[in-house]
Scaffold this motif. Structure first.
Motif, PDB file in Angstrom:
ATOM      1  N   ALA A  24       0.893  -1.263   0.052  1.00 25.71           N
ATOM      2  CA  ALA A  24       0.132  -0.119  -0.031  1.00 25.71           C
ATOM      3  C   ALA A  24       0.814   1.135  -0.017  1.00 25.71           C
ATOM      4  O   ALA A  24       1.871   1.365   0.643  1.00 25.71           O
ATOM      5  CB  ALA A  24      -1.029  -0.067   1.018  1.00 25.71           C
ATOM      6  N   ARG A  25       0.628   2.231  -0.836  1.00 25.98           N
ATOM      7  CA  ARG A  25       1.420   3.317  -0.904  1.00 25.98           C
ATOM      8  C   ARG A  25       1.422   4.091   0.632  1.00 25.98           C
ATOM      9  O   ARG A  25       0.412   4.227   0.931  1.00 25.98           O
ATOM     10  CB  ARG A  25       0.927   4.563  -2.037  1.00 25.98           C
ATOM     11  N   ARG A  26       2.481   4.436   0.759  1.00 27.92           N
ATOM     12  CA  ARG A  26       2.784   5.160   2.218  1.00 27.92           C
ATOM     13  C   ARG A  26       2.082   6.228   2.516  1.00 27.92           C
ATOM     14  O   ARG A  26       1.496   6.445   3.364  1.00 27.92           O
ATOM     15  CB  ARG A  26       4.150   5.304   2.220  1.00 27.92           C
ATOM     16  N   ASP A  27       1.799   7.089   1.301  1.00 26.73           N
ATOM     17  CA  ASP A  27       1.110   8.168   1.560  1.00 26.73           C
ATOM     18  C   ASP A  27      -0.503   8.189   1.763  1.00 26.73           C
ATOM     19  O   ASP A  27      -1.277   9.089   1.952  1.00 26.73           O
ATOM     20  CB  ASP A  27       1.435   9.435   0.192  1.00 26.73           C
ATOM     21  N   LEU A  28      -0.928   6.838   1.361  1.00 30.38           N
ATOM     22  CA  LEU A  28      -2.450   6.736   1.455  1.00 30.38           C
ATOM     23  C   LEU A  28      -2.572   5.672   2.698  1.00 30.38           C
ATOM     24  O   LEU A  28      -3.742   5.109   2.860  1.00 30.38           O
ATOM     25  CB  LEU A  28      -2.868   5.846   0.177  1.00 30.38           C
ATOM     26  N   ALA A  29      -1.856   5.259   3.473  1.00 30.29           N
ATOM     27  CA  ALA A  29      -1.916   4.413   4.431  1.00 30.29           C
ATOM     28  C   ALA A  29      -1.299   4.711   6.087  1.00 30.29           C
ATOM     29  O   ALA A  29      -0.202   5.754   5.781  1.00 30.29           O
ATOM     30  CB  ALA A  29      -1.106   2.991   4.228  1.00 30.29           C
ATOM     31  N   THR A  30      -1.604   4.502   6.937  1.00 30.11           N
ATOM     32  CA  THR A  30      -1.356   4.780   8.383  1.00 30.11           C
ATOM     33  C   THR A  30      -0.706   3.713   9.045  1.00 30.11           C
ATOM     34  O   THR A  30      -1.315   2.855   9.203  1.00 30.11           O
ATOM     35  CB  THR A  30      -2.119   5.362   9.044  1.00 30.11           C
TER      36      THR A  30
ATOM     37  N   ALA B  51       9.322  -5.508 -10.965  1.00 28.09           N
ATOM     38  CA  ALA B  51       8.760  -6.042 -12.257  1.00 28.09           C
ATOM     39  C   ALA B  51       7.762  -4.850 -12.932  1.00 28.09           C
ATOM     40  O   ALA B  51       7.509  -5.077 -14.087  1.00 28.09           O
ATOM     41  CB  ALA B  51       8.278  -7.414 -12.277  1.00 28.09           C
ATOM     42  N   LEU B  52       7.050  -4.299 -11.789  1.00 29.66           N
ATOM     43  CA  LEU B  52       5.909  -3.710 -12.280  1.00 29.66           C
ATOM     44  C   LEU B  52       6.392  -1.918 -12.347  1.00 29.66           C
ATOM     45  O   LEU B  52       5.665  -1.254 -12.668  1.00 29.66           O
ATOM     46  CB  LEU B  52       4.905  -3.543 -11.166  1.00 29.66           C
ATOM     47  N   GLY B  53       7.872  -1.913 -12.099  1.00 28.57           N
ATOM     48  CA  GLY B  53       8.300  -0.554 -12.553  1.00 28.57           C
ATOM     49  C   GLY B  53       8.200   0.075 -11.036  1.00 28.57           C
ATOM     50  O   GLY B  53       8.269   1.480 -11.116  1.00 28.57           O
ATOM     51  N   LEU B  54       8.050  -0.600  -9.831  1.00 30.05           N
ATOM     52  CA  LEU B  54       7.725   0.116  -8.419  1.00 30.05           C
ATOM     53  C   LEU B  54       8.855  -0.232  -7.631  1.00 30.05           C
ATOM     54  O   LEU B  54       9.511  -1.120  -7.816  1.00 30.05           O
ATOM     55  CB  LEU B  54       6.264  -0.426  -7.935  1.00 30.05           C
ATOM     56  N   ASP B  55       8.900   0.494  -6.421  1.00 25.30           N
ATOM     57  CA  ASP B  55       9.853   0.531  -5.388  1.00 25.30           C
ATOM     58  C   ASP B  55       9.003   0.099  -4.174  1.00 25.30           C
ATOM     59  O   ASP B  55       8.288   0.736  -3.689  1.00 25.30           O
ATOM     60  CB  ASP B  55      10.615   1.368  -5.147  1.00 25.30           C
ATOM     61  N   LEU B  56       9.441  -1.014  -3.687  1.00 26.79           N
ATOM     62  CA  LEU B  56       8.660  -1.616  -2.270  1.00 26.79           C
ATOM     63  C   LEU B  56       9.106  -0.749  -1.174  1.00 26.79           C
ATOM     64  O   LEU B  56       8.129  -0.562  -0.368  1.00 26.79           O
ATOM     65  CB  LEU B  56       9.167  -3.017  -1.805  1.00 26.79           C
ATOM     66  N   ALA B  57      10.129   0.169  -1.160  1.00 22.02           N
ATOM     67  CA  ALA B  57      10.286   1.148  -0.030  1.00 22.02           C
ATOM     68  C   ALA B  57       9.440   2.154  -0.228  1.00 22.02           C
ATOM     69  O   ALA B  57       9.189   2.933   0.926  1.00 22.02           O
ATOM     70  CB  ALA B  57      11.883   1.545  -0.402  1.00 22.02           C
ATOM     71  N   ASP B  58       8.547   2.443  -1.057  1.00 22.36           N
ATOM     72  CA  ASP B  58       7.619   3.319  -1.145  1.00 22.36           C
ATOM     73  C   ASP B  58       6.197   2.873  -0.699  1.00 22.36           C
ATOM     74  O   ASP B  58       5.321   3.746  -0.697  1.00 22.36           O
ATOM     75  CB  ASP B  58       7.524   3.863  -2.762  1.00 22.36           C
TER      76      ASP B  58
ATOM     77  N   ILE C 235      -1.443  -9.311  25.899  1.00 26.28           N
ATOM     78  CA  ILE C 235      -0.510  -9.551  24.995  1.00 26.28           C
ATOM     79  C   ILE C 235      -0.542  -8.190  23.747  1.00 26.28           C
ATOM     80  O   ILE C 235      -1.712  -8.098  23.511  1.00 26.28           O
ATOM     81  CB  ILE C 235      -1.015 -10.730  24.081  1.00 26.28           C
ATOM     82  N   ARG C 236       0.132  -7.608  23.676  1.00 27.92           N
ATOM     83  CA  ARG C 236       0.201  -6.043  23.064  1.00 27.92           C
ATOM     84  C   ARG C 236       0.049  -6.369  21.772  1.00 27.92           C
ATOM     85  O   ARG C 236       0.302  -7.315  20.917  1.00 27.92           O
ATOM     86  CB  ARG C 236       1.410  -5.400  23.406  1.00 27.92           C
ATOM     87  N   GLU C 237      -1.014  -5.436  21.261  1.00 27.98           N
ATOM     88  CA  GLU C 237      -1.203  -5.230  19.871  1.00 27.98           C
ATOM     89  C   GLU C 237       0.044  -4.356  19.415  1.00 27.98           C
ATOM     90  O   GLU C 237      -0.032  -2.955  19.581  1.00 27.98           O
ATOM     91  CB  GLU C 237      -2.409  -4.599  19.689  1.00 27.98           C
ATOM     92  N   HIS C 238       1.214  -4.969  19.044  1.00 29.27           N
ATOM     93  CA  HIS C 238       2.182  -4.116  18.775  1.00 29.27           C
ATOM     94  C   HIS C 238       2.118  -3.074  17.682  1.00 29.27           C
ATOM     95  O   HIS C 238       2.780  -2.056  17.818  1.00 29.27           O
ATOM     96  CB  HIS C 238       3.450  -5.064  18.428  1.00 29.27           C
ATOM     97  N   ALA C 239       1.421  -3.508  16.451  1.00 28.23           N
ATOM     98  CA  ALA C 239       1.658  -2.622  15.394  1.00 28.23           C
ATOM     99  C   ALA C 239       0.201  -2.686  14.588  1.00 28.23           C
ATOM    100  O   ALA C 239      -0.510  -3.416  14.856  1.00 28.23           O
ATOM    101  CB  ALA C 239       2.667  -2.736  14.589  1.00 28.23           C
ATOM    102  N   ALA C 240       0.038  -1.351  14.115  1.00 24.54           N
ATOM    103  CA  ALA C 240      -1.242  -1.529  13.357  1.00 24.54           C
ATOM    104  C   ALA C 240      -1.415  -0.663  12.022  1.00 24.54           C
ATOM    105  O   ALA C 240      -0.497   0.088  11.927  1.00 24.54           O
ATOM    106  CB  ALA C 240      -2.500  -0.947  14.163  1.00 24.54           C
ATOM    107  N   ILE C 241      -2.046  -1.227  11.060  1.00 24.52           N
ATOM    108  CA  ILE C 241      -1.829  -0.389   9.722  1.00 24.52           C
ATOM    109  C   ILE C 241      -3.317  -0.216   8.977  1.00 24.52           C
ATOM    110  O   ILE C 241      -4.065  -1.214   9.243  1.00 24.52           O
ATOM    111  CB  ILE C 241      -0.970  -1.054   8.700  1.00 24.52           C
ATOM    112  N   GLY C 242      -3.386   0.652   8.353  1.00 20.37           N
ATOM    113  CA  GLY C 242      -4.881   0.944   7.699  1.00 20.37           C
ATOM    114  C   GLY C 242      -4.869   2.013   6.505  1.00 20.37           C
ATOM    115  O   GLY C 242      -3.828   2.547   6.342  1.00 20.37           O
ATOM    116  N   TYR C 243      -5.461   1.465   5.740  1.00 24.06           N
ATOM    117  CA  TYR C 243      -5.373   2.193   4.309  1.00 24.06           C
ATOM    118  C   TYR C 243      -6.682   3.009   4.113  1.00 24.06           C
ATOM    119  O   TYR C 243      -7.906   2.756   4.318  1.00 24.06           O
ATOM    120  CB  TYR C 243      -5.320   0.945   3.003  1.00 24.06           C
TER     121      TYR C 243
END
Length: 592
Positions: free
Chosen positions: A187-193, A224-231, A337-345
């Motif tokens: 997921a594009r980083r600027d569209l996800a938290t 292969a899609l011309g994209l960078d996973l780091a983004d 048991i902690r919820e260590h990390a969360a992500i949303g689009y």
């Protein structure tokens, strides 16, 4: 691919008849408890419930225990019209009583579908090889998790899972124990938290969760899609959610490479009782993964909100810190048991088109929750607390098997359990105004020689509340503060613990002849008293919120679902949604 007729092999006349009988037994018991139905005693010792048409009636034998708990013999159930026997059918039951139960034209057909799905799940469980309670009580964590037969003890329609087809049920229902591989999206980083605990960051989390070869495969797909996973951020997705929702509803995001499907991960998971949470069976020390799942189950579509997830790690950090600094809580071994990390689009079109709480805003999010496995000491094992209510096909009890393994008198075993479970709940409530949702599926028991030594609480950020304006909270945790009137405050024990769990545990233990009702509730009362004497500085709050009050309000869960089975509770005002009907006699009042 599942062969069509094999997907329904468990739907046989014999198993369907048994599933109907068990569900009607539960419906009569719980609806009588919630005073939707009033069973009439008969001269022959049986009871009768009359349908909307008074010529039609249900008859049964039952014992009535404390907290107005009905133990109904399923084999005694009959349905008659003017004395003439009729077949038992759960859908007929709800049609017979639709007026009495207040089922509206909008709710009724969906509720019937949930009932049918619940019974289909029961039939599947009945078709499975029998596992005696004594054998199950010594089984491993995930075997116990998958073997639970009942679902939520109060809700009648508790396994609706509307959205799964027959093959998907076999693939994803927790009782099937099927291996699952999650689908991973970029997921594009600027569209996800993405947010994480103070001791976690994105790169470390992903490196711990995904093998280097998997990460390379994902990066190569992006290249292969011309994209960078780091983004991009990586998001784990329930396979059902990918095929049925995201690949269609988020098609534009995929077409524009805002989202990229990278394929399945390599680790195998198993669905937990909560359906959308997965345990890593290949590497049990890794995190649970909780995913969005737009399936209707027990009053809600089981999505996850991207915006709601943002504060999840901070809430867990705060609670873990609170517990670590409290000597009484650490002394009981209580932990989370902690919820260590969360992500949303964030899909900008749906966010612009809908209001807060919309299912369209809950389609793509996930969280990572600690595994309890690394916390175990030699000789300890784990089991869901829901197992204490489990009985096998012969009526033998999982709890009774644990008591037998322990070699302790039932009252002594029960007190060990209460010290591990009830005492820390009481302290969190009275010392910090902190309430959990401590039902069986949300609590993990740490067992040693059959004895519950400590408990682990899970599902933190979505389920806890601080019921006071005075308790200090960090700004990012303020979301969990709830405003409740004084008469609702103590219901977090009276309803959530006494009525929704101990009522059933008392029934299981007394029905198995392990102890009397008096002994059960006296042991509960002694635990409460001993806690209050150990923390005398809170005496004013004990008097203000008296757990030994003669009576407490009856909060009715099925009434919520019968009223609106798509959105039972307003999550912004949960206490305002309560259905309170009369009172129950407090079973520990006599021991004040």
């Amino acid at each position: 691919m599942t062969v069509p007729h094999e997907a329904v092999a468990h739907l046989t006349p014999e198993l369907w008849e048994r599933a109907n009988r068990l569900l009607i037994r539960k419906a009569l018991a719980e609806f009588a408890h919630e005073r939707l139905l009033t069973p009439e005693p008969r001269p022959d010792g049986r009871h009768t419930v009359r349908a909307d048409d008074p010529t039609l009636a249900y008859h049964f034998t039952a014992r009535r225990l404390r907290l107005d708990h009905w133990l109904i013999d399923p084999d005694s159930l009959t349905r008659e019209r003017d004395g003439v026997p009729l077949p038992l059918d759960s859908l007929d039951f709800f049609l017979d009583l639709r007026g009495t139960l207040g089922l509206s034209d909008d709710v009724l057909p969906v509720y019937l579908e949930e009932i049918t799905s619940t019974m289909a799940g029961t039939a599947f469980k009945l078709a499975a090889p029998h596992r005696p309670a004594a054998e199950l009580a010594r089984a491993d964590f995930q075997t116990v998790e998958a073997a639970m037969t009942e679902g939520h003890p109060c809700f009648v329609a508790n396994n609706g899972r509307l959205g799964f087809d027959a093959a998907e049920y076999l693939s994803y229902a927790p009782e099937t124990g099927s291996p699952v591989r999650l689908v991973w999206l970029a997921a594009r980083r600027d569209l996800a938290t993405f947010t994480a605990s103070t001791d976690t960051d994105y790169e470390t989390l992903i490196a711990d969760e995904l093998a280097a070869a998997t990460r390379r495969r994902f990066a190569d797909r992006m290249t292969a899609l011309g994209l960078d996973l780091a983004d991009y951020y990586l998001i784990p997705v329930h396979p059902w959610q990918w095929w049925n929702r995201l690949s269609v509803t988020f098609a534009g995001e995929i077409a524009r490479h805002h989202l990229v499907c990278l394929g399945e991960g390599d680790d195998t998971y198993r669905a937990q009782q909560s359906i959308r949470t997965f345990f890593n069976t290949d590497a049990p020390e890794k995190h649970y993964v909780k995913t969005a799942l737009s399936v209707l189950n027990m009053g809600f579509l089981r999505g996850l909100s991207a915006s709601y997830m943002r504060a999840t790690p901070a809430i867990n950090d705060w609670l873990a810190g609170l517990i670590a600094k409290d000597d009484l809580l650490t002394g009981t071994g209580f932990s989370i048991i902690r919820e260590h990390a969360a992500i949303g689009y964030h899909h900008r079109h749906y966010e612009a088109a809908t209001e807060k709480g919309s299912p369209y805003l809950k389609m793509l999010a996930a969280l990572w929750r600690e595994s309890p496995v690394p916390t175990l000491e030699p000789g300890q094992r784990l089991a869901t607390m829901a197992s204490l209510l489990h009985t096998d096909r012969n009526g033998d009890s999982f709890a009774a098997a644990l008591i037998a393994e322990s070699g302790l008198p039932a009252e002594v075993w029960l007190r060990h359990y209460l010290d591990a479970y009830l005492t820390p709940l009481l302290h969190c409530l009275y010392a910090y105004d902190l309430a959990f949702m401590p039902h069986g599926e949300n609590v993990i028991l740490v067992l040693e020689n059959g004895v519950p030594r400590r408990v682990i609480m899970k599902d933190i950020a979505e389920e806890i509340g601080v019921m006071s304006a005075e308790q200090p909270l960090p700004p990012e945790v303020e979301r969990i503060r709830v405003d409740v009137p004084d008469d609702v405050w103590a219901l977090s024990v009276f309803t959530d613990v006494f009525d929704c769990f101990f009522r059933f545990l008392n029934g299981v233990l007394t029905e198995n002849g392990l102890l009397t009702e008096d002994a059960f509730w006296a042991t509960v009362a002694a635990c409460v008293t001993d806690y209050q004497q150990a923390v005398p500085e809170l005496a004013e709050k004990y008097a203000r919120f008296d757990l030994f009050a003669e009576r407490f309000a009856l909060s009715c869960l099925n009434r919520l679902q019968l009223r609106d089975n798509r959105q039972m509770v307003d999550l912004q005002d949960p206490s305002g949604s309560l259905q309170l009907v009369g009172t129950l006699e407090n079973p520990i009042a006599r021991y004040a």
